[in-house]
Each structure stands twice: as structure tokens, then as C-alpha cells.
Design an enzyme around this catalytic site. Structure first.
Site, mmCIF file in Angstrom:
data_model
loop_
_atom_site.group_PDB
_atom_site.id
_atom_site.type_symbol
_atom_site.label_atom_id
_atom_site.label_comp_id
_atom_site.label_asym_id
_atom_site.label_seq_id
_atom_site.Cartn_x
_atom_site.Cartn_y
_atom_site.Cartn_z
ATOM 1 N N SER A 124 22.683 0.009 -84.754
ATOM 2 C CA SER A 124 22.223 -0.379 -83.421
ATOM 3 C C SER A 124 22.590 0.700 -82.408
ATOM 4 O O SER A 124 23.734 1.159 -82.345
ATOM 5 C CB SER A 124 22.859 -1.718 -83.029
ATOM 6 O OG SER A 124 22.465 -2.082 -81.731
ATOM 7 N N GLY A 125 21.618 1.076 -81.590
ATOM 8 C CA GLY A 125 21.838 2.103 -80.582
ATOM 9 C C GLY A 125 21.505 3.505 -81.041
ATOM 10 O O GLY A 125 21.645 4.454 -80.283
ATOM 11 N N THR A 129 14.090 1.907 -82.452
ATOM 12 C CA THR A 129 12.914 1.359 -81.758
ATOM 13 C C THR A 129 12.138 2.460 -81.051
ATOM 14 O O THR A 129 10.903 2.510 -81.109
ATOM 15 C CB THR A 129 13.361 0.288 -80.758
ATOM 16 O OG1 THR A 129 14.081 -0.733 -81.450
ATOM 17 C CG2 THR A 129 12.154 -0.326 -80.063
ATOM 18 N N ASN A 174 24.093 -1.009 -77.623
ATOM 19 C CA ASN A 174 22.737 -0.626 -77.225
ATOM 20 C C ASN A 174 22.228 -1.651 -76.214
ATOM 21 O O ASN A 174 22.374 -2.858 -76.413
ATOM 22 C CB ASN A 174 21.825 -0.601 -78.465
ATOM 23 C CG ASN A 174 20.438 -0.098 -78.139
ATOM 24 O OD1 ASN A 174 20.182 0.353 -77.034
ATOM 25 N ND2 ASN A 174 19.541 -0.176 -79.102
ATOM 26 N N SER A 177 18.796 -3.480 -78.056
ATOM 27 C CA SER A 177 18.998 -3.496 -79.511
ATOM 28 C C SER A 177 18.030 -4.483 -80.155
ATOM 29 O O SER A 177 17.878 -5.626 -79.704
ATOM 30 C CB SER A 177 20.439 -3.906 -79.823
ATOM 31 O OG SER A 177 20.634 -4.029 -81.212
ATOM 32 N N SER A 178 17.349 -4.043 -81.217
ATOM 33 C CA SER A 178 16.464 -4.926 -81.984
ATOM 34 C C SER A 178 17.318 -5.842 -82.846
ATOM 35 O O SER A 178 18.085 -5.369 -83.685
ATOM 36 C CB SER A 178 15.517 -4.103 -82.869
ATOM 37 O OG SER A 178 14.680 -3.300 -82.098
ATOM 38 N N GLY A 404 20.309 -0.805 -89.678
ATOM 39 C CA GLY A 404 20.989 0.051 -90.634
ATOM 40 C C GLY A 404 22.234 -0.628 -91.194
ATOM 41 O O GLY A 404 22.552 -1.784 -90.885
ATOM 42 N N GLU A 406 25.778 -1.914 -91.580
ATOM 43 C CA GLU A 406 26.723 -2.344 -90.548
ATOM 44 C C GLU A 406 28.099 -2.561 -91.164
ATOM 45 O O GLU A 406 28.248 -3.305 -92.141
ATOM 46 C CB GLU A 406 26.239 -3.631 -89.870
ATOM 47 C CG GLU A 406 25.050 -3.407 -88.932
ATOM 48 C CD GLU A 406 24.790 -4.606 -88.036
ATOM 49 O OE1 GLU A 406 25.505 -5.628 -88.182
ATOM 50 O OE2 GLU A 406 23.874 -4.523 -87.194
#
Length: 1184
Positions: A124-125, A129, A174, A177-178, A404, A406
């Protein structure tokens, strides 16, 4: 080919120039491709990323994989110019960029009919996206255009804001973040134009709806709705703008710097409209979002029953009432569903009350399911709008934007991280498998011997998780379905029993003694050795999150709603379709969806984008080595590099390899005449590169060690330095020679000007002296003539004066005689008159005296006396008239004398005045007459009034000339720029062909239109028009004369500022394109035919097939435009126009004479061309 350099080399005394292409290796900051890094280690890998990141180079390759660093700032590398720069380019031709990967994937899909997928991974971040947006925007920019195509592209692009609003949230890592995985299949037709798309979503983080970690927010749509919706909309939804009034919204991060929720809400509404959502659908969606917020405000209190058990009751029913009004549910039905749970088993029903904790669990489960199902419905609804309308064969490009690997350092890894890491294990497995397969296919395709590559196969880890019998997910499902007491601890005990001996599973409670004393491993946790490293999972919540149960009472209550969308979201609540079978668990669903995704990816050609975030502060120019190293490990980047380097680290086609390194060998520099592979062999043999360091493929050279490549690059860099020195030397010599020639030319010019000045000065002195002598001589002659004239004039005046004096003397004598006689005669009259007067006066005085007493007598006497006096006066006057003649004559004589005295002065002055007056009157009369008889304003009107006097002839002609110039100026001022250009071309045609070409008079009245085939409008020639880079100045159909039989074939003739093009009239295929620099002259005849020959310079590339003999009815216009283009260009010589009835034309190796004769052709009155022999073409032109 990117931006270009020009290198110069000296060949046979001529300075030539050669284009040098840029490549991945030119001006490289660090190493652009990690496969080439030397030596390869984790430290050098991270150092190279940092070096490139510090210079704003955020993209790096690992073979065909793109590493993308999040810069946390805007970079000017995504402009329309960059899109055009990477369009239709080789992957390694330019510096690393995400556009290069997108272009490679799109061209493979379009040209090779291979389905593609782009896998974007990272934590994330890291910018996943944004990377997917860049890929989609690039594909949208390079594919076809058109109303329908643009509509599809706009819908595909606008689906992103909708999904981001409902599926993205602000996290500590982020701001956007998605919180779900997205896979989009974009479908294309055979031309490469988008037809539609299909979106799949994976594992929405629905737990965020009811609870968010500290410093994070709920999904964007909640804040956007409260900030951006109008007051009327909020009133209809029964909402308030204050975030603090809703329990599901965290307050510590309600507002985010850089995010405008109100503007984002307007963007989402607009995107929904573009995608195709109806207004009632949008309203239904917003009502469900508002219902989720209202659901979070429902609170429960305990209430004791007589049986000793506690029940739950709703504290404040206002929020429940408003929610039920939004969804159209009876309040009592939903209130009972929150207080009781009905369990059905075969034919029995058991109803149990819910305590406060269970009621809160039911509320949160309903909120999570409601939002999760709404999100899935949104994806389905978007798919309905963007799906392809045709059922023809489609090409597919998939874009996977998924979370990704984590790893939370504090050990808070739970069920979500376990599922996410399982998905990444599968992606890593398919990545290694496809990478090795791609390498092996390329080796086989190139004829290189394939050697097995040792690598870590993570299939054992995937099997540990997904095995149907002993896998962790299978055991979790089994534990959830087991009757009796099921807890997280029982699940961990089962894992310890089944997986204790597995080499990648670790637990303190397992029977493996080596972990019993591992204090870094808590008792309620287990650890898995993933490919990216060890991850510690806390089992708390595994069973509940995997169950993901929603009580049947709540489903049935939702189905009873009058809201149309609610019924679609909860189909299991239909009493007519009651299913007593337990719904599939979350783990089972995710494993099935991941399996489907893997099968889908295996059918496509993969392209990878690995996203990395450089720091946790979300700040630009900060690179945290440990964080980047951690991400590089769990992304498996080092493993990827090792797989790529296991065989041959670098490969390149022979042509670009020879083009890049040919200056390192005298045999290949500057031009290699043979095959490119042979040239590369000569080059490497000359450089004494060991044979084991490279291998020759069918179309590529394979280099084993990066050191060999860097050796070639270093030699090339040194050679370029030597070439630069040579260029400088030649340039300095040229510059000095040019400067010397300029000085010499300047000296010659200065000397010429000085000699001119000296001669002019000498001439002016001689001339001034001659003028002085001439003036003295003319003065002496004039004075001599003046003296003669004065003497002659004095003589003439003396005679006149003597005669005048004589006449005066005679007149005076006569006058004295007459005076004497008059005096004598006048004396009596005077005396008598005086006496009569005295007498009358005396009498008058007496009468007056008497009249005072006798007035009447006086009056009578006075009247008598007056009458008498008047009579006497008349008599005296008559007598005086006779006697006054002498006085009159005397006065006349005196006047005559005076006039004679001043006659000479009077005559000179009066003559000039009379002359000036006469001239002025004549000029006035002339101009007034000219005003009335002025001709028309047409420049072609040659009439002019006749002159009235001969002396006005010069002025009359000058006035005619001035009037004509003024009339032409007035006429020219009315011209537009286009009309001026037309007349200039007509004037140039007149200068070229007037009185020289018999065809010219018939072309004078025909306007020069330029485009006679409407090439820009005619769809038949659109492709031909797109092939021509410059503006088309002339487009016409001409006949190309065949040397063999003299017959013509129709061709499209296009003329631009740089070249002319001949194309087939039917198909529009280009037959010849010749730069105007290669055109030396044009030959035409003096007859009325339309034949002309375009002669090319000897030795030019275009002259290989010989000159062009053409025929056109618009010959005058074509040659005029050719001549004007040559005259207007500063970098080429003017095109010569040869007008002759016999000229030579070069056809390949032979020269043929074209001869024009006058005669009557067989086919009537046209022009006929006939071949006489191998060296003569005879053109028969009708006699005028």
C-alpha cells in the site's frame, strides 16, 4: 527513435553525417536494467535504485519487468509528447518507462494477436493504482479514434473514480489506498480499438466499514457524500454534514491534506453518469451508503429476562427508524432481527435471543455485508455498461492491480494478511514459471542450448496453504464446519498436529522441539516461511473472519424491504428459496477466485510492474534503505534478477548491436556491406572477446556476463571520445578556414570600396574644376552679350528719345499758340462773367434787403433771376465746351508723355503677370477637364484623355503614370493573402513561360487550385494523405510515360515543400517518393503539349530508377510551384527550367532522347508519344 545525436566522420575528404540512435545504455544514471548490474548483491541492487531515485529516474528494468518507485511528486514524464516518443518503439530502445511496457503489451496484442496481462503488485502506498491509470491512459491515447471508440475509452477510464470512491481509503501508508484487488480485462477488436471491458474484484476489506485503525479513515464515499452532497440531498438521505455524529467514521483523520472530498464527490457523480448509471440507480446507491452510516449509530442495552438470560434492546430507535424509512423496511421486523436468531434444522426451528455482544456482532455483520454486496453490485453494473456489444473474436489485455505482500512488524498479521500473502505466493509461482518458460522459449527460438536454472520453487508453500486435505485453508474450513465448540485455539492446535513436520511451518505449541524455546514466537501465533521471508500470524479472528456469517433473520428482513436494490443484494432472504446449506467460507471463496485468476493469467502473455514506496513519510526525495530492501525481498526482485542472469544476461538483435558498436572495428566502420550477423562476428573477433562469453542466436547476439557488455560500452565511450576529438579538429579547421576566407573577402570588399571612393573623390574634384571653368566661360560670354545688347538698346532708345523730344517741342509750340489764342478769346468771357456776377450779387443783396418786407416780390424776382441765371449758365457752358478742347488736348499730351516715359517698365512687369495668369487659367481648365474625363479604376483600362496643349505633354504622361500606379495600389490592397499568392504564382508562370511555351496562353485564365483530387476529403486517399508528413501543395492525376511503348499510366502526383510523391490512382499505394534536394532540373518543350521530365541528380539515392517523364494538362502550374519552392528554400539550389523541343531523359542506365514534332496524330487532335528506337521517343503535337 527518441531524441537524436549526430556524429560526423571524415570519409575520402568529405564531411558526412551519421545518425546515432539512443538506447537504454546511453547517458545511463546507474544501471537501467538490473540484469546488467555488476557485481550483483542486495547492497548494489538497493544502491542502484537509490542513485536513480535521487535523479528522478523512478523506473528501472529487470529484463522485461518494470520496477516503479513512488516519487511522491508530479514529474513531467507523462505528457502527450512522451506518449508519442514511446509509441511503436522497441522496449529497450529508450530509457526505462511504464509507457514502454504498455506499448510493448499493446503492440503484441494488436500485431501478434497475443492476449496480454499486466500484473501490478506492491504494498500500500507504492503507487499501484496510479500505475494502472498510466497504463490505461497510454493505451487509450495510442489506440484508434472515433465517436464510438472514444465513448468506450471514456467509460473505461471513468470507471476508476467510481471504484476508487467505494473501494479506496486513507491509511497510514497511503492517502488513496486500494482496499480491494482489481483485475480488468480490456477487450479490443482486430484493429486494436477498444470494444469494452470486464472488471473482477477480490477480497474487499469490508471490516474497515465498522472499524478503522488509528490514523486511518473509512472508505472515501462516506466522507465525499457528507462533504459534497447538496443540502437537499442530505435532507432526503436524513444525514448531517458533521462527521462526529457517525460511529463508523473515525474522527482523528476525517480530513486529509490534499484531498478535496466535495470536489471528488462531484467527480464521482459525473463519472457515474458517463459510465451509464441512471439517476434512480445513483439515488438508490446513496441511500444504501446512508443506511450503513445510520446502522453504525444503532446501540444496544442489556435487559434481563425471568429465565436469567440477558436480551439486547435498542437504546435510541430514531436512527433505526430513519434507516428503515430509507430502505423501506418495517421497523419491527428489523428490530426483532437484531434481538433474536432463528436456527433451522430439517423440520425444526429454534429461536434464541441475542445478548448485547451478539447484537453488536449482528449489526456489524449486516453493515459489512450490505457494503460488500453493494460494492460487488457496482462492479457488476459497471461491467454491464462497459462490456463489448459485439460477439466477434476479441483480443484481451488484462490489468491486475492487487495488494502486495504484507508483513506487519508488530505481529498484527491476521486473516486478511494471510489471504493476501497466499495470493502473492500464487502470483510469485506463476511469475517464476512464466519467466522461465519465456526464457526457455527464447533460447529454443534462437537455437541456444538451454541449461536448467536452479531457483526456489515456492509450490511447497502454496501446497501448505491450499492443499485440499492438509492445507491450512482446508483445515480452517473443516474447523469452521465442525460441530461443537470451535475457537481460534482449537484451529491452532489442529495446525500444530497436522503441519508440525512441515519445513515452512513454525509454532511454539508444535511437537518440533527447536521452536519450544523461541520466545520471538508467541503461543497464540504461527509462522510461515514465505518466499519473501518469515511472517508471524496471530490466529485471533481467523475462525470468525473465515465464517463471515450473516444471520438468516437479517437476510430475510432485508429481503422484505421495498427498496429494489436491497432485494437484489440479499437473494438468500427469499422465503420461497430457503437454503439450509451453510454458505461457503471466505477462505474457500477467495481460493476459488484466485484459482480462476491464475488460470486466466496462464492463458495470457504476462507483463510485470513491481511498485515500491521509498519511505513511510509519503515525502519526496527521501529514500529509506531498510524499507526498500524489505519490499525488494518480498517482491522477489533479487530472485528475478538471478533467474534472468542464470543463462545469458544480455541479448540484442544483430542490427542494433552492429549499429551501436561498429565504430570499434575498422572493417565495420563506417558502413558494413554484408549481413549484420557476419558484421557482429567480425567485430567480436577483432575485439578478442572470449568465445565462452557470448553465443550467436538466429537473430540475436547473447552475452553471458555483464562485464563483457560494460567492456564494449567502455570501448565505445573511448571511441566516441576519439570521434569527438576528430569532429572538433575538423570543425576548428573548417571554422578557421571559413574565418580566413571571410577576412579575405572582407579585405577585397574594403579595398574595392576604398578604390571606388578614391575614384569618386578624384572624379568629383575634376568635375568641380570643370564646372568652375565652365561657369567662368559662360559668365564671360554672358557679360559680353549683355554689353552688346545694352549698346544696341541704347542706340535704339536714343533715336526714340530724339524723336520724342522733337515731337514734344512741336506739340509745345502748338500748345503755346493755342493757349495764347484761347486766352485772348476767353478774356472777354471772363470779364463779362465777372461783371454779370458782380452785378447780380449787388442786385441780389438789394433784393434780399427789399424781400425782408416784400417776400412775395422777392420770391418772384428770385425765380426769374434763377431762370435767367440758368439760361445764362447754359449758354456759358456751351461756350466753355468749345473753348475747353485745348485743356483736354494738353492733359492728353501730358498723359501720353508719362506713358511713354514709363512704357519700358510697364511692358516687362505686365508681360510676366499676363503670362502667369494665362498659364494658371489654362492649368485650372486642364485639371477641371481631367476630373470630368477620368478613366475607370480597373488596372487593365488603358484609356486616357487627350492633352489640350502641346506644352503639357510631359506632365500629361507623368500624371497618367502616377494615376496608374495609384490605381494598381488600390487594387492590390483589396487582395487576400491567398489571392496574392495566386497572382505571385501567375506572375512567376509568366516570367517562366511567356513567349516560350505555346501552352502558356491557355493557362492564363485557369486558376491555380493546387488540390485537384481533394486528397484531404476523399476517403480513398486518406491513408496516402497520412503517409505524407508535410502539407500537400499540389495534388493532381498525371500520366507516367513508359519508355518501352510511350504509353502513359495514371498516377497521383503529390507535391510538398520537401518532396514529391507518385502513387497509384486506384489503390493509393506510394510508387515513388523523391526529396526535392535530389531534383536537379525540369525539361519541357516549346509546343502546346503537357509533357515534362523531372531530372534527378546523379549519385542520389532517388536516381537509381532514373528520371521521370510525365504528362499533365496542368504542366504550367506544376512546374511553377516546383520552381517557386526551389527559389524560396535557402538550403538547396534553384531548380532549372529547360525549355527545348529536344532533351535527354535518363532511364536507369540508358539515356533516351525525347523529340517533339508538329503533326497530326493518329488518334485525332491529341498529343501522341511513340517509340522510334531504343534511344528515341517521338512526341507528335498538333499544329496550332
Amino acid at each position: 527513435m527518441g531524441w537524436r545525436r549526430w556524429a560526423f566522420f571524415w570519409d575520402k575528404g568529405v564531411l558526412s553525417k551519421m545518425e546515432v540512435k539512443t538506447s537504454l545504455l546511453d547517458n545511463m544514471i546507474g544501471v537501467g536494467d538490473m540484469v546488467l548490474i555488476e557485481p550483483l548483491s542486495e547492497d548494489t541492487f538497493i544502491e542502484n535504485l537509490k542513485k536513480r531515485f535521487d535523479h528522478s529516474e523512478i523506473y528501472t528494468y529487470i529484463g522485461s519487468v518494470v520496477i516503479s518507485m513512488n516519487p511522491y511528486k508530479s514529474l513531467p514524464i507523462y505528457t502527450a509528447e512522451k506518449v508519442e516518443e514511446y509509441r511503436n518503439r522497441n522496449f529497450y530502445e529508450l530509457s526505462p518507462h511504464i509507457y514502454a511496457l504498455a506499448d510493448e503489451a499493446y503492440r503484441s496484442l494488436r500485431d501478434q494477436d497475443k492476449d496480454q496481462c499486466i500484473l501490478i503488485t506492491g504494498e500500500s502506498g507504492a503507487g499501484k493504482t496510479e500505475a494502472s491509470k498510466f497504463v490505461m491512459s497510454y493505451v487509450a491515447a495510442v489506440c484508434g479514434k472515433g465517436q464510438e471508440v472514444n465513448k468506450v475509452k471514456e467509460q473505461l477510464l471513468q470507471s476508476n473514480p467510481v471504484l476508487e470512491a467505494f473501494g479506496n481509503a486513507k491509511t497510514v501508508r497511503n492517502d488513496n489506498s486500494s482496499r480491494f484487488g482489481k483485475y480488468m480485462d480490456i477487450e479490443f477488436d482486430f484493429k486494436g480499438d477498444p470494444l469494452g471491458g470486464v472488471i473482477s474484484n477480490y477480497l474487499l476489506e469490508k471490516s474497515r466499514v465498522v472499524k478503522q485503525p488509528r490514523g486511518e479513515r473509512n472508505f472515501h464515499i462516506f466522507y465525499q457524500l457528507l462533504s459534497g452532497a447538496s443540502d437537499d440531498t442530505l435532507k432526503k438521505l436524513k444525514l448531517d454534514r458533521d462527521f462526529s455524529k457517525y460511529n463508523y467514521l473515525s474522527l482523528d483523520s476525517a480530513t486529509v491534506n490534499g484531498l478535496d472530498d466535495a470536489a471528488s464527490f462531484r467527480t464521482v457523480r459525473n463519472a457515474m453518469q458517463i459510465v451509464g448509471f441512471m439517476e434512480d440507480e445513483v439515488q438508490s446507491i446513496l441511500e444504501l451508503v446512508a443506511a450503513v452510516l445510520k446502522l453504525g449509530n444503532i446501540e444496544f442495552k442489556p435487559e434481563s429476562r425471568c429465565n436469567g438470560f440477558d436480551e439486547s434492546r435498542i437504546k435510541d430507535k430514531n436512527d433505526l427508524k430513519e434507516m428503515c424509512e430509507l430502505l423501506g423496511i418495517e421497523q419491527s421486523v428489523l428490530e426483532r432481527a437484531f434481538s433474536f436468531r432463528t436456527v433451522e434444522a430439517k423440520m425444526e426451528k429454534v429461536s434464541t435471543s441475542l445478548n448485547v455482544a451478539q447484537a453488536y456482532y449482528a449489526r456489524d455483520a449486516l453493515a459489512k455485508n450490505l457494503y460488500s454486496r453493494l460494492f460487488s453490485w457496482l462492479v457488476t453494473r459497471i461491467n454491464e455498461s462497459i462490456k463489448a456489444q459485439t460477439k466477434t473474436h476479441k483480443k484481451v489485455m488484462g490489468v491486475l492491480d492487487i495488494y502486495g505482500f504484507e508483513i506487519f512488524e508488530n505481529g498484527d498479521n491476521s486473516f486478511e494478511q494471510f489471504i493476501i500473502n497466499y495470493c502473492n505466493e500464487k502470483l510469485q509461482q506463476i511469475f517464476i514459471e512464466l519467466t522461465l518458460r519465456e526464457e526457455q522459449e527464447e533460447y529454443i527460438r534462437e537455437g541456444i542450448e538451454w541449461t536448467n536454472i536452479e531457483y526456489f520453487n515456492n509450490a511447497i508453500i502454496c501446497d501448505l496453504i491450499e492443499n485440499n486435505k492438509n492445507g491450512i485453508l482446508a483445515m480452517l474450513d473443516e474447523e469452521c464446519l465442525r460441530p461443537g465448540t470451535v475457537t481460534d485455539e482449537t484451529f491452532l492446535d489442529k495446525l500444530n498436529t497436522v503441519c508440525a513436520e512441515h519445513q515452512h511451518f513454525e509454532s511454539r505449541q508444535s511437537k518440533n522441539s527447536k521452536f519450544l524455546t523461541d520466545h520471538s514466537l508467541p503461543h497464540n501465533c504461527f509462522r510461515i516461511q514465505h518466499y519473501a521471508g518469515k511472517v508471524l500470524y496471530r490466529v485471533e479472528g481467523f475462525v470468525d473472519k473465515n465464517n463471515d456469517l450473516l444471520y438468516r433473520d437479517l437476510s430475510q428482513a432485508m429481503y422484505k424491504a421495498n427498496h429494489s436494490l436491497i432485494k437484489i443484494l440479499f437473494p438468500e432472504g427469499n422465503p420461497a428459496k430457503v437454503n439450509l446449506k451453510r454458505p461457503p467460507t471466505a477462505g474457500f471463496q477467495f481460493r476459488a477466485s484466485v484459482g480462476t485468476l491464475m488460470k486466466n493469467l496462464l492463458t495470457k502473455n504476462p507483463n510485470y510492474i513491481r511498485c515500491i514506496k521509498p519511505n513511510d513519510e509519503k515525502a519526496a526525495h527521501i529514500f529509506t534503505d531498510s524499507l526498500v530492501c524489505h519490499q525488494a525481498r518480498y517482491l522477489g526482485l533479487m530472485e528475478n534478477v538471478r533467474v534472468r542472469r542464470a543463462g545469458y544476461a544480455f541479448r540484442q538483435p544483430y542490427e542494433p548491436c552492429l549499429e551501436r558498436y561498429k565504430m570499434l572495428c575498422k572493417q565495420t566502420w563506417p558502413h558494413w556491406k554484408g549481413p549484420a550477423r557476419k558484421g557482429v562476428e567480425v567485430l567480436l573477433k577483432n575485439l578478442q572477446v572470449p568465445a565462452e562469453e557470448f553465443a550467436y542466436g538466429r537473430s540475436k547476439i547473447f552475452i553471458r556476463n555483464p562485464r563483457t557488455l560494460f567492456f564494449l560500452e567502455e570501448k565505445r565511450r573511448q571511441c566516441l571520445g576519439d570521434l569527438a576529438t576528430l569532429i572538433q579538429k575538423i570543425y576548428r579547421g573548417w571554422k578557421c578556414r571559413t574565418h580566413f576566407l571571410l577576412l579575405k573577402k572582407s579585405q577585397v570588399v574594403v579595398a574595392a570600396w576604398y578604390r571606388r571612393f578614391a575614384q569618386q573623390k578624384k572624379y568629383q574634384n575634376i568635375r568641380s574644376s570643370a564646372l568652375v571653368v565652365q561657369s567662368f566661360i559662360r559668365g564671360w560670354k554672358a557679360r559680353k552679350l549683355l554689353r552688346e545688347l545694352k549698346h544696341k538698346k541704347r542706340c535704339e532708345e536714343a533715336v526714340t528719345t530724339i524723336s520724342a523730344y522733337w515731337h514734344g517741342t512741336q506739340a509745345r509750340w502748338e500748345l503755346r499758340r493755342l493757349k495764347e489764342e484761347a486766352r485772348n478769346k476767353h478774356a472777354v468771357s471772363v470779364i463779362w462773367a465777372a461783371w454779370l456776377g458782380t452785378k447780380a450779387r449787388r442786385e441780389l443783396r438789394r433784393l434780399k434787403h427789399e424781400a425782408r418786407s416784400k417776400q412775395a416780390v422777392s420770391v418772384i424776382w428770385a425765380c426769374w433771376q434763377g431762370t435767367k441765371a440758368r439760361r445764362e449758365l447754359k449758354r456759358l457752358k456751351e461756350e466753355a465746351r468749345r473753348k475747353h478742347a485745348v485743356a483736354v488736348i494738353w492733359a492728353y499730351w501730358l498723359g501720353l508723355k508719362v506713358r511713354r516715359e514709363y512704357r519700358k517698365f510697364f511692358r516687362a512687369n505686365a508681360g510676366k503677370k499676363i503670362y502667369d495668369f494665362t498659364i494658371q487659367r489654362i492649368m485650372q481648365k486642364y485639371f477641371m477637364g481631367l476630373k470630368k474625363t477620368m478613366p475607370s479604376m480597373s488596372p487593365v483600362d488603358k484609356s486616357w484623355p487627350a492633352r489640350p496643349y502641346c506644352f503639357l505633354d510631359g506632365m500629361h504622361q507623368e500624371l497618367r503614370r502616377i494615376f496608374h500606379l495609384w490605381r494598381c495600389k488600390k487594387y492590390r490592397s483589396q487582395f487576400t493573402e491567398e489571392k496574392k499568392a495566386t497572382y505571385e504564382e501567375k506572375l512567376a508562370a509568366s516570367e517562366l513561360f511567356k513567349d516560350k511555351k505555346a501552352l502558356y496562353p491557355s493557362s492564363v485564365g485557369q486558376p491555380f487550385k493546387g488540390d485537384y483530387v481533394e486528397i484531404t476529403k476523399n476517403p480513398k486517399y486518406q491513408k496516402l494523405n497520412s503517409l505524407v508528413e508535410d502539407k500537400v501543395l499540389l495534388a493532381d492525376v498525371v500520366s507516367k510515360i513508359n519508355r518501352a511503348n510511350g504509353k502513359g499510366a495514371p498516377r497521383i502526383f503529390l507535391l510538398t515543400k520537401k518532396s514529391f510523391v507518385l502513387a497509384d490512382q486506384k489503390t493509393g499505394q506510394v510508387k515513388a517518393s523523391v526529396p526535392l534536394l535530389d531534383l536537379s532540373s525540369v525539361s519541357v518543350s516549346t509546343q502546346s503539349d503537357g509533357f515534362f521530365a523531372l531530372k534527378l541528380k546523379e549519385g542520389s539515392t532517388s536516381a537509381a530508377k532514373g528520371d521521370f517523364l510525365l504528362s499533365s494538362d496542368r504542366l504550367i502550374e506544376i512546374i511553377t510551384k516546383l520552381h517557386r519552392i526551389g527559389a524560396a528554400s535557402a538550403d538547396r539550389n534553384q531548380i532549372n527550367i529547360d525549355i527545348s523541343d529536344e532533351f535527354l531523359v535518363q532511364f536507369k542506365q540508358d539515356k533516351v532522347c525525347v523529340k517533339f514534332i508538329q503533326g497530326t496524330p493518329k488518334n485525332g487532335n491529341g498529343v501522341a508519344c511513340k517509340r522510334k528506337n531504343n534511344r528515341l521517343l517521338e512526341v507528335s503535337v498538333p499544329s496550332p
